[in-house]
Design a protein around this motif. Structure first.
Motif, PDB file in Angstrom:
ATOM      1  N   THR A  43      13.884  38.397  -2.908  1.00 25.55           N
ATOM      2  CA  THR A  43      12.745  37.489  -2.866  1.00 25.55           C
ATOM      3  C   THR A  43      13.177  36.032  -2.774  1.00 25.55           C
ATOM      4  O   THR A  43      12.379  35.175  -2.390  1.00 25.55           O
ATOM      5  N   HIS A  44      14.431  35.759  -3.138  1.00 20.19           N
ATOM      6  CA  HIS A  44      14.939  34.390  -3.133  1.00 20.19           C
ATOM      7  C   HIS A  44      16.339  34.357  -2.510  1.00 20.19           C
ATOM      8  O   HIS A  44      17.058  35.356  -2.513  1.00 20.19           O
ATOM      9  N   GLY A  45      16.707  33.171  -1.988  1.00 17.53           N
ATOM     10  CA  GLY A  45      18.082  32.967  -1.543  1.00 17.53           C
ATOM     11  C   GLY A  45      18.258  32.844  -0.050  1.00 17.53           C
ATOM     12  O   GLY A  45      17.328  32.529   0.697  1.00 17.53           O
ATOM     13  N   ASN A  46      19.505  33.127   0.384  1.00 17.66           N
ATOM     14  CA  ASN A  46      19.926  33.001   1.778  1.00 17.66           C
ATOM     15  C   ASN A  46      20.330  34.383   2.294  1.00 17.66           C
ATOM     16  O   ASN A  46      21.164  35.047   1.690  1.00 17.66           O
ATOM     17  N   GLN A  47      19.759  34.778   3.431  1.00 16.69           N
ATOM     18  CA  GLN A  47      19.928  36.154   3.891  1.00 16.69           C
ATOM     19  C   GLN A  47      20.047  36.210   5.407  1.00 16.69           C
ATOM     20  O   GLN A  47      19.455  35.386   6.111  1.00 16.69           O
ATOM     21  N   ASN A  48      20.803  37.189   5.902  1.00 22.20           N
ATOM     22  CA  ASN A  48      21.005  37.385   7.335  1.00 22.20           C
ATOM     23  C   ASN A  48      20.464  38.749   7.754  1.00 22.20           C
ATOM     24  O   ASN A  48      20.669  39.743   7.054  1.00 22.20           O
ATOM     25  N   TYR A  49      19.818  38.774   8.923  1.00 23.50           N
ATOM     26  CA  TYR A  49      19.282  40.015   9.484  1.00 23.50           C
ATOM     27  C   TYR A  49      19.681  40.092  10.959  1.00 23.50           C
ATOM     28  O   TYR A  49      19.369  39.184  11.735  1.00 23.50           O
ATOM     29  N   GLU A  50      20.364  41.162  11.317  1.00 23.30           N
ATOM     30  CA  GLU A  50      20.864  41.319  12.683  1.00 23.30           C
ATOM     31  C   GLU A  50      19.710  41.564  13.654  1.00 23.30           C
ATOM     32  O   GLU A  50      18.816  42.363  13.396  1.00 23.30           O
ATOM     33  N   VAL A  51      19.778  40.868  14.794  1.00 27.54           N
ATOM     34  CA  VAL A  51      18.807  41.072  15.867  1.00 27.54           C
ATOM     35  C   VAL A  51      19.414  42.044  16.871  1.00 27.54           C
ATOM     36  O   VAL A  51      20.531  41.814  17.349  1.00 27.54           O
ATOM     37  N   PRO A  52      18.734  43.134  17.206  1.00 20.79           N
ATOM     38  CA  PRO A  52      19.304  44.090  18.166  1.00 20.79           C
ATOM     39  C   PRO A  52      19.657  43.408  19.490  1.00 20.79           C
ATOM     40  O   PRO A  52      18.917  42.552  19.977  1.00 20.79           O
ATOM     41  N   ALA A  53      20.792  43.805  20.053  1.00 17.21           N
ATOM     42  CA  ALA A  53      21.270  43.176  21.291  1.00 17.21           C
ATOM     43  C   ALA A  53      20.275  43.347  22.426  1.00 17.21           C
ATOM     44  O   ALA A  53      20.148  42.474  23.296  1.00 17.21           O
ATOM     45  N   GLU A  54      19.544  44.474  22.435  1.00 12.53           N
ATOM     46  CA  GLU A  54      18.626  44.751  23.542  1.00 12.53           C
ATOM     47  C   GLU A  54      17.264  44.079  23.384  1.00 12.53           C
ATOM     48  O   GLU A  54      16.428  44.143  24.290  1.00 12.53           O
ATOM     49  N   LEU A  55      17.017  43.428  22.240  1.00 11.71           N
ATOM     50  CA  LEU A  55      15.706  42.835  21.993  1.00 11.71           C
ATOM     51  C   LEU A  55      15.544  41.541  22.779  1.00 11.71           C
ATOM     52  O   LEU A  55      16.324  40.603  22.630  1.00 11.71           O
ATOM     53  N   ASP A  56      14.512  41.470  23.621  1.00 12.05           N
ATOM     54  CA  ASP A  56      14.188  40.267  24.385  1.00 12.05           C
ATOM     55  C   ASP A  56      13.385  39.337  23.484  1.00 12.05           C
ATOM     56  O   ASP A  56      12.270  39.668  23.067  1.00 12.05           O
ATOM     57  N   LEU A  57      13.934  38.165  23.189  1.00  9.99           N
ATOM     58  CA  LEU A  57      13.272  37.221  22.292  1.00  9.99           C
ATOM     59  C   LEU A  57      12.230  36.373  22.996  1.00  9.99           C
ATOM     60  O   LEU A  57      11.470  35.661  22.329  1.00  9.99           O
ATOM     61  N   ASP A  58      12.186  36.431  24.302  1.00  9.28           N
ATOM     62  CA  ASP A  58      11.214  35.638  25.049  1.00  9.28           C
ATOM     63  C   ASP A  58       9.794  36.038  24.655  1.00  9.28           C
ATOM     64  O   ASP A  58       9.428  37.211  24.730  1.00  9.28           O
ATOM     65  N   GLY A  59       9.006  35.084  24.225  1.00  9.21           N
ATOM     66  CA  GLY A  59       7.631  35.354  23.841  1.00  9.21           C
ATOM     67  C   GLY A  59       7.437  35.655  22.372  1.00  9.21           C
ATOM     68  O   GLY A  59       6.295  35.701  21.891  1.00  9.21           O
ATOM     69  N   LEU A  60       8.519  35.883  21.625  1.00  6.48           N
ATOM     70  CA  LEU A  60       8.404  36.103  20.187  1.00  6.48           C
ATOM     71  C   LEU A  60       8.337  34.747  19.487  1.00  6.48           C
ATOM     72  O   LEU A  60       9.081  33.831  19.828  1.00  6.48           O
ATOM     73  N   SER A  61       7.469  34.626  18.506  1.00  6.42           N
ATOM     74  CA  SER A  61       7.190  33.286  17.982  1.00  6.42           C
ATOM     75  C   SER A  61       7.157  33.157  16.468  1.00  6.42           C
ATOM     76  O   SER A  61       6.942  32.052  15.962  1.00  6.42           O
ATOM     77  N   SER A  62       7.351  34.242  15.719  1.00 15.27           N
ATOM     78  CA  SER A  62       7.325  34.088  14.265  1.00 15.27           C
ATOM     79  C   SER A  62       8.194  35.133  13.587  1.00 15.27           C
ATOM     80  O   SER A  62       8.343  36.256  14.071  1.00 15.27           O
ATOM     81  N   VAL A  63       8.780  34.722  12.459  1.00 13.29           N
ATOM     82  CA  VAL A  63       9.440  35.645  11.533  1.00 13.29           C
ATOM     83  C   VAL A  63       8.496  35.806  10.357  1.00 13.29           C
ATOM     84  O   VAL A  63       7.960  34.822   9.828  1.00 13.29           O
ATOM     85  N   VAL A  64       8.263  37.055   9.940  1.00 13.15           N
ATOM     86  CA  VAL A  64       7.268  37.314   8.914  1.00 13.15           C
ATOM     87  C   VAL A  64       7.851  38.182   7.807  1.00 13.15           C
ATOM     88  O   VAL A  64       8.637  39.095   8.066  1.00 13.15           O
ATOM     89  N   ILE A  65       7.492  37.862   6.551  1.00  9.00           N
ATOM     90  CA  ILE A  65       7.752  38.732   5.412  1.00  9.00           C
ATOM     91  C   ILE A  65       6.532  39.644   5.320  1.00  9.00           C
ATOM     92  O   ILE A  65       5.425  39.187   5.004  1.00  9.00           O
ATOM     93  N   TRP A  66       6.724  40.922   5.611  1.00  8.94           N
ATOM     94  CA  TRP A  66       5.617  41.845   5.847  1.00  8.94           C
ATOM     95  C   TRP A  66       5.584  42.947   4.791  1.00  8.94           C
ATOM     96  O   TRP A  66       6.601  43.607   4.540  1.00  8.94           O
ATOM     97  N   CYS A  67       4.429  43.140   4.177  1.00 10.21           N
ATOM     98  CA  CYS A  67       4.239  44.248   3.244  1.00 10.21           C
ATOM     99  C   CYS A  67       3.803  45.459   4.060  1.00 10.21           C
ATOM    100  O   CYS A  67       2.656  45.539   4.512  1.00 10.21           O
ATOM    101  N   HIS A  68       4.731  46.387   4.259  1.00 12.24           N
ATOM    102  CA  HIS A  68       4.472  47.536   5.122  1.00 12.24           C
ATOM    103  C   HIS A  68       3.396  48.451   4.542  1.00 12.24           C
ATOM    104  O   HIS A  68       2.596  49.025   5.292  1.00 12.24           O
ATOM    105  N   ARG A  69       3.349  48.565   3.238  1.00 16.80           N
ATOM    106  CA  ARG A  69       2.402  49.499   2.619  1.00 16.80           C
ATOM    107  C   ARG A  69       0.957  49.076   2.832  1.00 16.80           C
ATOM    108  O   ARG A  69       0.077  49.903   3.069  1.00 16.80           O
ATOM    109  N   PHE A  70       0.689  47.769   2.766  1.00 16.05           N
ATOM    110  CA  PHE A  70      -0.692  47.296   2.884  1.00 16.05           C
ATOM    111  C   PHE A  70      -0.936  46.504   4.162  1.00 16.05           C
ATOM    112  O   PHE A  70      -2.027  45.945   4.350  1.00 16.05           O
ATOM    113  N   SER A  71       0.070  46.439   5.058  1.00 18.81           N
ATOM    114  CA  SER A  71      -0.075  45.758   6.352  1.00 18.81           C
ATOM    115  C   SER A  71      -0.609  44.335   6.181  1.00 18.81           C
ATOM    116  O   SER A  71      -1.644  43.953   6.749  1.00 18.81           O
ATOM    117  N   VAL A  72       0.122  43.549   5.398  1.00 19.33           N
ATOM    118  CA  VAL A  72      -0.279  42.177   5.140  1.00 19.33           C
ATOM    119  C   VAL A  72       0.962  41.297   5.077  1.00 19.33           C
ATOM    120  O   VAL A  72       2.034  41.732   4.651  1.00 19.33           O
TER     121      VAL A  72
END
Length: 210
Positions: free
Chosen positions: A172-201
């Motif tokens: 919940t706190h600190g500095n963290q790294n998340y690998e982006v898949p090599a095949e993922l096209d970033l064109d058109g992507l515009s936000s990084v989100v902390i997402w609650c998968h259980r409640f879709s919020v």
């Protein structure tokens, strides 16, 4: 007669009370499992360094087995050797610095969230999403994702179109790294989100338009 009737009514009500209590207990257990309210008071901190790519060491000379005994030089060999200059060994390559492709500050949504998210290209061409100085709330089944939705606004919109999960939220706190898949096209992507998968919020989101 009245006492007998009251006794019969009491016996009839007892199973209904037991069934009601059982249903309430099941509902309570399911509610605790789903909402996990104790997470409002829990947190954990992760402090990951920015990944570095080590330079490739360059050998000055190729290994060719045991050294041979030197042979006696003739006058012509000595003259030829004196005219030959030895080239210096190449210096080790210095790795390129990481490049920040995009980044922005988190916007609070369902829960107060602060810090920054950046898309960074490393020296070897790989990409990561780095969260810096993140501070958010704990919750059930939290993920980090990159989407084509604008940061902020509606809490529930982020899975409406392009949504790519990068992994479970490490802390919940600190500095963290998340690998982006090599095949993922970033064109058109515009936000990084902390997402609650259980409640879709969304707990919070940050703009990262390229």
């Amino acid at each position: 007669m009245k006492q007998t009737g009251d006794k019969k009514m009491s016996l009839l009500r007892r199973p209904a009370v037991l069934v009601g209590a059982g249903v309430a207990m099941v509902a309570l257990v399911l509610g605790l499992w789903a909402f996990q309210p104790w997470r409002l008071w829990t947190s954990n901190t992760i402090d990951e360094a920015l990944p570095t790519i080590e330079p490739t060491s360059v050998s000055s000379f190729a290994e060719s087995g045991p050294a041979a005994e030197p042979e006696a030089e003739s006058d012509s060999d000595a003259a030829s050797a004196s005219e030959t200059t030895e080239e210096p060994a190449p210096a080790p390559e210095t790795p390129a610095e990481p490049i920040v492709l995009a980044g922005g500050e988190f916007v609070s949504q369902e829960h107060a969230t602060s810090g920054t998210a950046e898309i960074i290209e490393l020296a070897d061409g790989s990409r990561i999403v780095r969260l810096t100085d993140l501070a958010s709330s704990d919750g059930p089944d939290l993920r980090v994702a990159i989407t084509d939705q604008e940061a902020g606004g509606d809490w529930f919109k982020y899975r409406d179109n392009r949504y790519h999960e990068l992994g479970v939220l490490k802390g919940t706190h600190g500095n963290q790294n998340y690998e982006v898949p090599a095949e993922l096209d970033l064109d058109g992507l515009s936000s990084v989100v902390i997402w609650c998968h259980r409640f879709s919020v969304a707990f919070g989101s940050a703009p990262v338009s390229l």
